[in-house]
Design an enzyme around this catalytic site. Structure first.
Site, mmCIF file in Angstrom:
data_model
loop_
_atom_site.group_PDB
_atom_site.id
_atom_site.type_symbol
_atom_site.label_atom_id
_atom_site.label_comp_id
_atom_site.label_asym_id
_atom_site.label_seq_id
_atom_site.Cartn_x
_atom_site.Cartn_y
_atom_site.Cartn_z
ATOM 1 N N GLU A 67 39.464 -28.729 0.360
ATOM 2 C CA GLU A 67 39.577 -27.858 -0.812
ATOM 3 C C GLU A 67 40.601 -28.434 -1.779
ATOM 4 O O GLU A 67 41.618 -28.985 -1.346
ATOM 5 C CB GLU A 67 40.022 -26.448 -0.399
ATOM 6 C CG GLU A 67 39.112 -25.771 0.604
ATOM 7 C CD GLU A 67 39.788 -24.561 1.230
ATOM 8 O OE1 GLU A 67 39.463 -23.440 0.805
ATOM 9 O OE2 GLU A 67 40.633 -24.735 2.115
ATOM 10 N N ASP B 273 47.459 -25.532 -8.371
ATOM 11 C CA ASP B 273 48.906 -25.453 -8.588
ATOM 12 C C ASP B 273 49.258 -24.100 -9.193
ATOM 13 O O ASP B 273 49.318 -23.935 -10.407
ATOM 14 C CB ASP B 273 49.342 -26.592 -9.519
ATOM 15 C CG ASP B 273 50.819 -26.907 -9.367
ATOM 16 O OD1 ASP B 273 51.439 -26.416 -8.403
ATOM 17 O OD2 ASP B 273 51.352 -27.649 -10.212
ATOM 18 N N LYS C 22 43.737 -28.362 -4.058
ATOM 19 C CA LYS C 22 45.001 -27.617 -3.978
ATOM 20 C C LYS C 22 45.399 -27.218 -5.396
ATOM 21 O O LYS C 22 45.927 -28.015 -6.162
ATOM 22 C CB LYS C 22 46.081 -28.493 -3.328
ATOM 23 C CG LYS C 22 47.374 -27.777 -3.020
ATOM 24 C CD LYS C 22 48.299 -28.704 -2.224
ATOM 25 C CE LYS C 22 49.601 -28.002 -1.890
ATOM 26 N NZ LYS C 22 50.391 -27.701 -3.093
ATOM 27 N N LYS D 136 48.743 -34.915 -1.148
ATOM 28 C CA LYS D 136 49.178 -34.724 -2.535
ATOM 29 C C LYS D 136 48.994 -36.029 -3.299
ATOM 30 O O LYS D 136 49.407 -37.106 -2.844
ATOM 31 C CB LYS D 136 50.640 -34.272 -2.571
ATOM 32 C CG LYS D 136 50.876 -32.953 -1.832
ATOM 33 C CD LYS D 136 52.197 -32.325 -2.167
ATOM 34 C CE LYS D 136 52.161 -31.665 -3.513
ATOM 35 N NZ LYS D 136 53.363 -30.868 -3.800
ATOM 36 N N TYR E 296 41.873 -17.737 -7.303
ATOM 37 C CA TYR E 296 40.880 -18.333 -6.415
ATOM 38 C C TYR E 296 41.246 -17.971 -4.978
ATOM 39 O O TYR E 296 42.396 -18.153 -4.561
ATOM 40 C CB TYR E 296 40.860 -19.860 -6.541
ATOM 41 C CG TYR E 296 40.020 -20.398 -7.678
ATOM 42 C CD1 TYR E 296 38.827 -19.787 -8.067
ATOM 43 C CD2 TYR E 296 40.407 -21.553 -8.351
ATOM 44 C CE1 TYR E 296 38.062 -20.292 -9.104
ATOM 45 C CE2 TYR E 296 39.641 -22.069 -9.393
ATOM 46 C CZ TYR E 296 38.475 -21.424 -9.760
ATOM 47 O OH TYR E 296 37.711 -21.925 -10.785
ATOM 48 N N GLN F 53 31.659 -5.541 -27.651
ATOM 49 C CA GLN F 53 31.925 -4.269 -28.311
ATOM 50 C C GLN F 53 31.475 -3.097 -27.433
ATOM 51 O O GLN F 53 32.148 -2.070 -27.344
ATOM 52 C CB GLN F 53 31.204 -4.225 -29.661
ATOM 53 C CG GLN F 53 31.537 -3.000 -30.498
ATOM 54 C CD GLN F 53 30.877 -3.045 -31.871
ATOM 55 O OE1 GLN F 53 30.162 -3.992 -32.187
ATOM 56 N NE2 GLN F 53 31.120 -2.037 -32.680
ATOM 57 N N CYS G 127 61.159 -33.502 -46.682
ATOM 58 C CA CYS G 127 61.640 -33.105 -48.008
ATOM 59 C C CYS G 127 63.003 -33.706 -48.361
ATOM 60 O O CYS G 127 63.471 -33.536 -49.488
ATOM 61 C CB CYS G 127 61.712 -31.589 -48.116
ATOM 62 S SG CYS G 127 62.986 -30.828 -47.082
ATOM 63 N N CYS H 7 60.110 -26.975 -48.193
ATOM 64 C CA CYS H 7 59.685 -28.013 -47.246
ATOM 65 C C CYS H 7 58.215 -27.800 -46.919
ATOM 66 O O CYS H 7 57.839 -26.791 -46.298
ATOM 67 C CB CYS H 7 60.534 -27.940 -45.980
ATOM 68 S SG CYS H 7 60.165 -29.252 -44.779
ATOM 69 N N CYS I 229 65.788 -34.348 -43.679
ATOM 70 C CA CYS I 229 64.432 -33.944 -43.301
ATOM 71 C C CYS I 229 63.438 -35.047 -43.646
ATOM 72 O O CYS I 229 63.427 -35.542 -44.784
ATOM 73 C CB CYS I 229 64.047 -32.653 -44.017
ATOM 74 S SG CYS I 229 62.334 -32.139 -43.716
ATOM 75 N N ASP J 242 33.897 -2.765 -24.479
ATOM 76 C CA ASP J 242 35.147 -2.130 -24.927
ATOM 77 C C ASP J 242 34.944 -0.638 -25.174
ATOM 78 O O ASP J 242 35.837 0.172 -24.912
ATOM 79 C CB ASP J 242 35.646 -2.806 -26.207
ATOM 80 C CG ASP J 242 36.129 -4.230 -25.957
ATOM 81 O OD1 ASP J 242 36.418 -4.563 -24.795
ATOM 82 O OD2 ASP J 242 36.209 -5.003 -26.927
ATOM 83 N N GLU K 21 45.245 -18.284 -4.542
ATOM 84 C CA GLU K 21 46.185 -18.823 -5.522
ATOM 85 C C GLU K 21 46.006 -18.116 -6.865
ATOM 86 O O GLU K 21 44.894 -18.078 -7.419
ATOM 87 C CB GLU K 21 45.948 -20.320 -5.712
ATOM 88 C CG GLU K 21 47.132 -21.078 -6.238
ATOM 89 C CD GLU K 21 48.143 -21.428 -5.137
ATOM 90 O OE1 GLU K 21 49.194 -21.980 -5.486
ATOM 91 O OE2 GLU K 21 47.873 -21.144 -3.948
ATOM 92 N N CYS L 49 65.627 -28.274 -40.528
ATOM 93 C CA CYS L 49 65.631 -28.386 -41.987
ATOM 94 C C CYS L 49 65.791 -26.976 -42.551
ATOM 95 O O CYS L 49 64.942 -26.110 -42.310
ATOM 96 C CB CYS L 49 64.327 -29.009 -42.487
ATOM 97 S SG CYS L 49 64.154 -28.934 -44.280
#
Length: 677
Positions: free
Chosen positions: A115, A119, A117, A315, A226, A36, A412, A433, A409, A39, A176, A427
């Site tokens: 290191e 994604d 890798k 990889k 990173y 708070q 129901c 439902c 469904c 902010d 990355e 449905c």
């Protein structure tokens, strides 16, 4: 009289304090002040910058919340090419790589840095005098897109570095940008609730986010960064590992998972160490990068045409398992979509025990020719969501029968429908439902909607099962049933009081979040914000036609039709009236934007393409505030087509054929110049 020096000093002090608190929170995991208070300071700085923009700093902490509209992303040539790495899935190839390094260095001793890798999306950042000045995507390795405004919204990325004697005045950081798995899962859960296609993986989600035109939307996606490389015109550090340590010391986020390895055997040990443990990390990974540590030795080894000779990426092979498909269950979502889920014999996969897998829809069942009892191959899509990728046909039982998708469904019994162009069966019984009704309640009380304290998904689901509530409006009748509630198991007086306080607080939740909480199909957070800002009241939205709704920024024909159909339903209108009576916010508070002129009265416009001086949303506001109307389609009745860059040829051809005048952004602004901006 305002003391301008004091104002400037206050802006500077708030900026430095907020930068420091961001560093403590994201780099040291220390929260020195309550949210708070943070902010409050940020809001104070925003107010001062708005009042005195000449004193705002380019890398102010207020940039993190976004708000900049980028109509196009210019490209820029990389000072240092962003080459790709050669990669392998083979340990034998890594040993061959090590032998090449030995030969290239003629027997000199060397070390590797290993290191993870991550994604995500490769990014080049430029810092000048400690300030972030530019962010450029990898692109084709030679040129990339400048996405600086979007990069500035990444809260873990320092906009202003900590001063240090060894920090050059001008340097680049490579790293990355990624979407944390928790954010990705939340985003997909929201998209699934809204009936939108799911994102394939965090990498694609991060890439798409960085190219959004509205940086406020980028900020909402909570990307992270990173750093993994330092570049400058001179050799400032003797080794890559020393550079990583310096980057972290200056305040940049560097993953603590890297390690120095003296031999190829230690490299392989590092690879094996992370093969399973990487799944415990909050970010998707797909391998290990191995680099020579000594920068002089990197120069000696040099480059091929495409990649450095001093680095390679290992990889991990895609995690897959073979198990039996025992059953297909069918789940009914908030929008009525019926989704098949494969129930499997439990099997270990990517660090977890997988018992269920996605099959998406009837089309995929048919494409895979799935049958109960099949031995199926399961992978984790993006190493997150298990999915069936194939069938071991050689192991198929002789009496295996094709899976027949249900026609009614599963919850129901209502006959299912499949709207034209959609992959899901649905449905249509949204009033009766149970899973749909329960999911709508769970959505209404969720964190991103009304966030009602004391009323989580489990609690509202329990109340629904007990017959206490069926719609969101029923929640506000619960205080009249206090005696009944306090006697329920696992509830009690304190829990009930907390729930009642949460319900009372929800009456102050802004209208745009209430609109999102109503669960109208296709109306996500952003669309709800746009509709609320445009119409300002629920009554105006309910009274709008599909064509009028489609003209609102970010709202297309499909969304508009969905909103219009929802508004025509008597039960939905009754729900709105009951929520109003309960005191829920059904209108925006504050002054509505005042009309600027009537210069465009009686004129209608369609905007298409990318504009130079204003965003499309800003131009739409200009039209409306000067008395004009927006249209979603080109017809003989249209007054003007406003053409921007990259407008599709089909619209131009249609406007020409119907004799609709085509004007540019400058022409439009000239029409309102005296009634102005």
């Amino acid at each position: 009289m305002t003391d301008l020096f004091a104002v400037q000093e206050k802006i500077r002090a708030l900026t430095e304090r907020l930068h420091y608190l961001n560093y403590q929170y994201y780099q040291n995991d220390v929260s020195e002040v309550p949210d708070q208070e943070f902010d409050r300071m940020l809001h104070e700085l925003q107010g001062l910058e708005k009042q005195y923009p000449e004193y705002a700093q380019p890398n102010s902490p207020t940039q993190r919340v976004g708000g900049t509209i980028t109509k196009q992303f210019p490209t820029q040539e990389h000072r240092y090419p962003m080459l790709s790495l050669s990669n392998t899935y083979s340990e034998a190839d890594l040993r061959e790589f090590d032998e090449r390094v030995q030969r290239g260095l003629e027997g000199a001793s060397y070390q590797y840095v290993c290191e993870l890798k991550f994604d995500g999306v490769a990014m080049s950042l430029t810092y000048e005098n400690g300030q972030l000045t530019r962010g450029v995507t990898r692109g084709d390795g030679t040129r990339g897109d400048v996405v600086t405004n979007n990069v500035r919204t990444i809260k873990s990325l320092p906009l202003h570095l900590r001063a240090a004697d060894d920090q050059p005045a001008d340097f680049e950081v490579r790293g990355e940008v990624f979407m944390p798995l928790s954010v990705f899962n939340d985003l997909n859960a929201e998209r699934e609730q809204n009936g939108e296609p799911l994102l394939a993986n965090p990498r694609n989600a991060a890439s798409g986010t960085l190219k959004l035109q509205d940086s406020a939307m980028v900020a909402a996606r909570r990307l992270r960064f990173y750093a993994y490389s330092f570049l400058s015109p001179r050799r400032d550090f003797p080794t890559h590992s020393a550079a990583l340590e310096a980057l972290k010391r200056w305040g940049l986020p560097v993953s603590d998972t890297w390690r120095l390895c003296g031999t190829i055997e230690e490299v392989l040990e590092f690879i094996h160490h992370w093969e399973k443990r990487r799944f415990e990390l909050p970010v998707a990974t797909d391998g290990i990068v191995i680099k020579i540590d000594d920068l002089r030795q990197q120069e000696l080894l040099g480059y091929t045409a495409k990649s450095p000779r001093w680095a390679i990426a290992y990889k991990y092979p895609a995690e897959a398992a073979r198990t039996r498909l025992n059953e297909i269950s069918y789940q009914v979502g908030r929008t009525g979509a019926v989704t098949p889920v494969a129930l499997l014999t439990p099997v270990p996969l990517a660090g977890t025990i997988v018992k269920r897998a996605s099959v998406h829809n009837a089309n995929q069942i048919a494409a895979l020719d799935l049958r109960i009892g099949d031995m199926v191959f399961v992978e984790k899509g993006g190493e997150i969501i298990p999915k069936i990728t194939g069938v071991d046909l050689l192991a198929r039982p002789a009496d295996a029968q094709p899976i027949v998708y249900p026609t009614t469904c599963p919850a129901c019994g209502t006959p299912l429908v499949r709207p034209e162009g959609e992959a899901h069966y649905r449905c249509p019984n949204e009033r009766g439902c149970a899973p749909q009704l329960k999911s709508k309640l769970e959505h209404y009380v969720s964190r991103k909607a009304l966030n009602i304290d004391g009323l989580g998904a489990e609690t509202v689901g329990r109340f629904f099962d007990l017959g206490l509530v069926r719609t969101a409006a029923d929640l506000y009748d619960l205080p009249h049933r206090r005696d009944e509630l306090v006697n329920l198991d696992r509830l009690g007086e304190k829990s009930v009081q907390r729930m009642f306080a949460g319900l009372e607080a929800s009456k102050e939740v802004p209208f745009d979040r209430v609109l999102f909480g109503l669960g109208i199909r296709y109306v996500g957070e952003t669309v709800a914000e746009k509709l609320a800002a445009h119409y300002r009241t629920i009554d105006a939205i309910v009274g709008a036609s599909a064509e009028e709704l489609a003209a609102v920024p970010e709202v297309g024909g499909v969304i508009a039709e969905s909103v219009a159909l929802w508004a025509q339903d008597g039960a939905n209108r009754e729900l709105v009236e009951r929520l109003k009576a309960a005191g829920v916010q059904m209108a925006l508070t504050g002054e509505a934007p005042q009309p600027l002129s009537d210069r465009l009265n009686g004129l209608s416009f369609v905007l298409s393409g990318v504009f130079e001086q204003h965003s499309r949303e800003e131009l739409e506001q200009i039209i409306e505030r000067n008395g004009g109307k927006l249209s979603s389609s080109i017809s003989k009745k249209l007054s003007y087509l406003v053409a921007g860059d990259k407008m599709g040829p089909a619209k131009r051809e249609k406007a020409t054929a119907l004799n609709v005048p085509i004007i540019g952004e400058t022409d439009l602004l000239a029409m309102v110049s005296d009634g102005g901006l």
